[in-house]
Design a protein around this motif. Structure first.
Motif, PDB file in Angstrom:
ATOM      1  N   GLN A  53       0.879  -1.178   0.000  1.00 43.07           N
ATOM      2  CA  GLN A  53       0.000   0.000   0.000  1.00 43.07           C
ATOM      3  C   GLN A  53       0.908   1.218   0.000  1.00 43.07           C
ATOM      4  OE1 GLN A  53      -4.112  -1.086   1.757  1.00 43.07           O
ATOM      5  NE2 GLN A  53      -2.697  -1.216   3.486  1.00 43.07           N
ATOM      6  N   LEU A  54       0.769   2.038  -1.034  1.00 39.85           N
ATOM      7  CA  LEU A  54       1.751   3.096  -1.262  1.00 39.85           C
ATOM      8  C   LEU A  54       1.115   4.484  -1.232  1.00 39.85           C
ATOM      9  CD1 LEU A  54       3.819   1.558  -4.217  1.00 39.85           C
ATOM     10  CD2 LEU A  54       4.494   1.694  -1.801  1.00 39.85           C
ATOM     11  N   VAL A  55       1.953   5.470  -0.927  1.00 42.39           N
ATOM     12  CA  VAL A  55       1.582   6.880  -1.039  1.00 42.39           C
ATOM     13  C   VAL A  55       2.595   7.552  -1.967  1.00 42.39           C
ATOM     14  CG1 VAL A  55       1.348   9.099   0.155  1.00 42.39           C
ATOM     15  CG2 VAL A  55       0.538   6.990   1.247  1.00 42.39           C
ATOM     16  N   ARG A  64       6.111   5.638  -1.054  1.00 41.55           N
ATOM     17  CA  ARG A  64       6.464   5.092   0.266  1.00 41.55           C
ATOM     18  C   ARG A  64       5.290   4.295   0.788  1.00 41.55           C
ATOM     19  NH1 ARG A  64       3.410   7.411   4.029  1.00 41.55           N
ATOM     20  NH2 ARG A  64       2.654   9.562   3.711  1.00 41.55           N
ATOM     21  N   ALA A  65       5.552   3.477   1.807  1.00 42.55           N
ATOM     22  CA  ALA A  65       4.476   2.667   2.368  1.00 42.55           C
ATOM     23  C   ALA A  65       3.448   3.561   3.049  1.00 42.55           C
ATOM     24  CB  ALA A  65       5.043   1.668   3.369  1.00 42.55           C
ATOM     25  N   ALA A  66       2.160   3.282   2.812  1.00 44.68           N
ATOM     26  CA  ALA A  66       1.095   3.973   3.525  1.00 44.68           C
ATOM     27  C   ALA A  66       1.016   3.407   4.937  1.00 44.68           C
ATOM     28  CB  ALA A  66      -0.232   3.787   2.798  1.00 44.68           C
ATOM     29  N   THR A  67       0.837   4.285   5.932  1.00 43.65           N
ATOM     30  CA  THR A  67       0.692   3.778   7.302  1.00 43.65           C
ATOM     31  C   THR A  67      -0.739   3.289   7.505  1.00 43.65           C
ATOM     32  OG1 THR A  67      -0.063   5.846   8.288  1.00 43.65           O
ATOM     33  CG2 THR A  67       2.342   5.545   8.052  1.00 43.65           C
ATOM     34  N   PRO A  68      -0.957   2.406   8.469  1.00 45.53           N
ATOM     35  CA  PRO A  68      -2.331   1.940   8.736  1.00 45.53           C
ATOM     36  C   PRO A  68      -3.289   3.092   9.038  1.00 45.53           C
ATOM     37  CG  PRO A  68      -0.745   0.545   9.856  1.00 45.53           C
ATOM     38  CD  PRO A  68       0.041   1.693   9.285  1.00 45.53           C
ATOM     39  N   ALA A  69      -2.825   4.095   9.753  1.00 43.16           N
ATOM     40  CA  ALA A  69      -3.708   5.227  10.080  1.00 43.16           C
ATOM     41  C   ALA A  69      -4.068   6.016   8.830  1.00 43.16           C
ATOM     42  CB  ALA A  69      -3.032   6.143  11.104  1.00 43.16           C
ATOM     43  N   GLU A  70      -3.124   6.137   7.899  1.00 42.50           N
ATOM     44  CA  GLU A  70      -3.404   6.854   6.646  1.00 42.50           C
ATOM     45  C   GLU A  70      -4.446   6.112   5.822  1.00 42.50           C
ATOM     46  OE1 GLU A  70       0.957   9.019   5.934  1.00 42.50           O
ATOM     47  OE2 GLU A  70       0.561   7.040   5.077  1.00 42.50           O
ATOM     48  N   VAL A  71      -4.276   4.798   5.716  1.00 48.44           N
ATOM     49  CA  VAL A  71      -5.251   4.006   4.955  1.00 48.44           C
ATOM     50  C   VAL A  71      -6.622   4.111   5.607  1.00 48.44           C
ATOM     51  CG1 VAL A  71      -5.899   1.695   4.184  1.00 48.44           C
ATOM     52  CG2 VAL A  71      -3.506   2.432   4.052  1.00 48.44           C
ATOM     53  N   ALA A  72      -6.663   4.020   6.926  1.00 51.48           N
ATOM     54  CA  ALA A  72      -7.952   4.080   7.631  1.00 51.48           C
ATOM     55  C   ALA A  72      -8.622   5.444   7.433  1.00 51.48           C
ATOM     56  CB  ALA A  72      -7.735   3.807   9.116  1.00 51.48           C
ATOM     57  N   ALA A  73      -7.813   6.512   7.363  1.00 52.58           N
ATOM     58  CA  ALA A  73      -8.377   7.859   7.228  1.00 52.58           C
ATOM     59  C   ALA A  73      -9.047   8.062   5.877  1.00 52.58           C
ATOM     60  CB  ALA A  73      -7.281   8.905   7.419  1.00 52.58           C
ATOM     61  N   TRP A  74      -8.486   7.494   4.831  1.00 50.18           N
ATOM     62  CA  TRP A  74      -9.038   7.722   3.495  1.00 50.18           C
ATOM     63  C   TRP A  74      -9.926   6.584   2.996  1.00 50.18           C
ATOM     64  CZ3 TRP A  74      -4.926  10.373  -0.201  1.00 50.18           C
ATOM     65  CH2 TRP A  74      -4.832  11.739   0.151  1.00 50.18           C
ATOM     66  N   ASP A  75      -9.697   5.387   3.478  1.00 49.23           N
ATOM     67  CA  ASP A  75     -10.468   4.238   2.969  1.00 49.23           C
ATOM     68  C   ASP A  75     -11.793   4.136   3.714  1.00 49.23           C
ATOM     69  OD1 ASP A  75     -11.513   1.921   2.028  1.00 49.23           O
ATOM     70  OD2 ASP A  75      -9.814   0.639   2.553  1.00 49.23           O
ATOM     71  N   ILE A  76     -12.788   4.891   3.246  1.00 50.53           N
ATOM     72  CA  ILE A  76     -14.087   4.926   3.933  1.00 50.53           C
ATOM     73  C   ILE A  76     -15.188   4.312   3.081  1.00 50.53           C
ATOM     74  CG2 ILE A  76     -13.480   6.971   5.292  1.00 50.53           C
ATOM     75  CD1 ILE A  76     -15.183   8.623   3.271  1.00 50.53           C
TER      76      ILE A  76
END
Lengths: 424, 229
Positions: free
Chosen positions: A132-134, B38-50
């Motif tokens: 999972q990337l940014v 870069r790797a997405a953090t779990p909190a980042e994924v949770a914030a946008w993946d709604i």
């Protein structure tokens, strides 16, 4: 109603006719003895010849001539509830060639124009991927990029015409389209960077705007020809077109080209979100509805003459110009009729013929001044033929809103005025 | 990176390795082909993946009942949609319309047209209230959704509580009326080559836009009762 109508039509035509009549008057005298044209003989009538003009920095970002101020996008206020979630229309009758200037590309927003600084933009890929990337915009600019011209047509373009001729102007009947040379990164590269898992079959591109626009996109299309675009016609995307990055889905309905894109989720089945259930589904006469009707079918329209662009020069040599496009490939042929479809002529495709791009066609003829019924009919490289509106209505009824690619008719009067009509 | 020419791939290999090494410092997982991002953090994924799917995937924990939903709706939604979802001005009608899809003027609402309840939850959660997106709590979204079900006669008990646990049991009435795209639904060129000469005997004008002149620049405000969205 009819009194007001003809008054407004006269107002509509006034500017165009005034310019044309002056030219026509001059032409009349061509053979006989005639007065000298002061625009040639009188220096005072040509101040640009005598006095200096602006220097190079008068307009650091250049603008059209002041005489082209009428060439603008226009909206139809009654179509939507609020300009923040609305649409305006490309002035097709004022354009030539195949590229739409950036400032004239029609707009459709569902939550207004998001204003995002490039440094504050992020793109996330999550879901069924190895990583999972940014990405930052700087990251995106380091991927291999391509440049391609594609049309973007709203699925609802010509949607107001299902029940019959309604709007007098090609800008309104067909103006939810633009054709732009995009530069961007093939979406495939970004997906490969994240690493697709074996169960991946669908994507959910998501916008960063206040509508959080989402559409389900089959993986096959994404891997085929979709782009994350950063540039349009050589410069950065305009804010209203998704700056700093938008999705390009060649040939498919414009709603899927998510602007201000912030995220792409990878999944194993579609999401059935609002814009692919409540909207952008095609209601048939029997009450059933078609969904996932992605491709924009072969279509064409004569842009000149048209109601906003009457013939002002009288009879004689006349150029008919128009546009054609197909979401299933390139345009192979365009046929033009001036007698309402009794006889058709091959139009000339003028300029580049590119895949899923707008094509320009022209047809030159000697107008005898008699009334005309003008139509165009396009055939694409997949063998699809642009149907009549009645052929579409026969299959789909009149309530499907979307995907109206029927043949357009303009009635041209002996004075050169054009009107949106339907014929037998 | 099959679009890289072979020559470029070899020449760029050492640079790519260097880039990958840099990326590895940020990303614990093995980097992709170019080592970009870069790797997405779990909190980042949770914030946008709604997002929410029809099978309930993505629903947050929470619950709300019809009467609470009515209160929240009156406060935050009715300004545009009307107290009973009837729609103010040209804002969307949310309730009623059942049985109108074959009418001359169909009314497409959650109850009459939308196939899945998850779409309602997802859309309210991501985009409503208009101009104040993502300001509702999960319980408020469940409550509003329950009230919309009640207004559309999908549930008839005003004590009904909608939650992440019973969400997927609710079916909307029009789910079965959606079809796959059947195009082409008009003849292709090879089956019916387009006629070029003598295609019909005569032509008559059957309709004119001036009869129903709704073109902008007209002197009056006009509403033709059509919508593009």
């Amino acid at each position: 109603m009819s009194e007001k109508t003809s008054a407004s039509r006269r107002a509509f035509l006034r500017t165009g006719l005034a310019g044309g009549l002056a030219a026509g008057g001059a032409a009349l005298a061509a053979g006989a003895a005639r007065a000298d044209d002061p625009l040639i003989t009188d220096l005072e009538a040509q101040p640009w010849t005598q006095y200096l003009g602006d220097g190079v920095d008068a307009a650091p970002y250049g603008l059209p001539s002041e005489h082209e101020a009428h060439v603008v996008r226009r909206n139809v206020a009654w179509l939507t509830a609020d300009p923040v979630s609305s649409v305006n229309f490309t002035p097709l009758h004022e354009l030539e060639g195949i590229i739409t200037p950036n400032g004239l590309c029609f707009e459709r927003h569902h939550g207004g124009v998001a204003q995002i600084a490039p440094s504050e933009w992020r793109l996330m890929i999550n879901g069924l991927v190895e990583r999972q990337l940014v990405f930052t915009l700087g990251d995106i600019m380091r991927f291999p990029r391509v440049t391609r011209a594609h049309f973007l047509e709203c699925a609802a373009n010509s949607g107001m015409e299902w029940r019959g001729a309604q709007l007098n102007g090609v800008q309104y009947t067909h103006g939810m389209i633009h054709n732009v040379m995009y530069t961007g990164v093939p979406l495939r590269h970004l997906l490969e960077e994240a690493g697709l898992k074996g169960s991946a079959q669908w994507l959910l591109p998501e916008g960063g705007d206040a509508a959080g626009m989402t559409r389900s996109l089959p993986l096959e299309k994404a891997l085929d020809d979709c782009l994350i675009a950063t540039h349009m016609n050589g410069e950065r995307l305009r804010p209203e077109q998704g700056y700093p990055a938008r999705l390009v889905v060649p040939g498919w309905e414009g709603n899927m080209w998510v602007k201000w894109i912030r995220r792409i989720e990878v999944g194993d089945r579609p999401w059935h979100h609002r814009e692919e259930t409540s909207k952008y589904t095609d209601l048939m006469a029997d009450g059933t509805a078609r969904r996932f009707t992605w491709e924009m079918d072969v279509k064409s329209v004569v842009t000149n003459p048209s109601p906003q662009a009457p013939i002002t020069h009288g009879h004689g040599p006349t150029v008919l110009s128009g546009i054609a496009w197909s979401g299933r490939g390139a345009i192979r042929e365009v046929h033009v009729t001036t007698d309402g479809g009794i006889n058709w002529h091959q139009a000339r495709i003028e300029g580049p013929s590119l895949d899923k791009s707008m094509h320009r066609f022209v047809y030159e003829f000697d107008w005898d001044g008699a009334p005309l019924l003008v139509q165009s009919r396009a055939v694409d490289s997949a063998g699809f033929v642009q149907p009549t509106k009645n052929a579409l209505r026969k299959v789909r009824g009149v309530n499907s809103i979307y995907h109206n690619n029927g043949i357009q008719t303009w009635a041209i009067s002996s004075e050169g005025e054009a009107e949106n009509v339907e014929i037998s | 990176m099959s679009r890289f020419p072979e020559r470029g791939r070899r020449a760029g290999a050492s640079r790519l390795l260097a880039a990958a090494a840099l990326a590895l410092a940020a990303a614990p997982a093995a980097a992709g082909p170019l080592g970009l991002g870069r790797a997405a953090t779990p909190a980042e994924v949770a914030a946008w993946d709604i997002d929410v799917r029809p099978d309930g995937t993505g629903l947050p924990e929470g619950a709300g009942d019809v009467l609470t939903g009515e209160e929240v709706f009156a406060e935050k939604c009715a300004y545009c949609h009307g107290d009973f979802g009837e729609g103010v001005d040209r804002w969307p009608v949310l309730a009623g319309g059942q049985g109108t899809l074959t009418d001359e003027r169909p009314v497409k609402t959650i109850g009459s047209y939308w196939p899945y309840l998850s779409t309602v939850f997802d859309y309210i959660n991501r985009a409503m209230p208009f101009g104040e997106a993502q300001s509702l709590s999960p319980d408020e979204v469940y409550a509003i959704t329950a009230y919309l079900l009640y207004m559309n006669d999908v549930v008839d008990d005003d004590g009904f509580v909608l939650s992440h646990e019973n969400f997927s049991e609710v079916r909307l009435p029009n789910e079965d009326n959606f079809r796959a795209d059947p195009r082409p639904d008009t003849p292709l060129a090879k089956a019916a080559p387009p006629c070029m000469t003598g295609c019909k005997d005569s032509v008559e004008i059957t309709a004119r836009a001036v009869i129903l002149d709704v073109t902008p620049d007209a002197d009056e405000d006009s509403t033709a009762g059509i919508s593009v969205d």
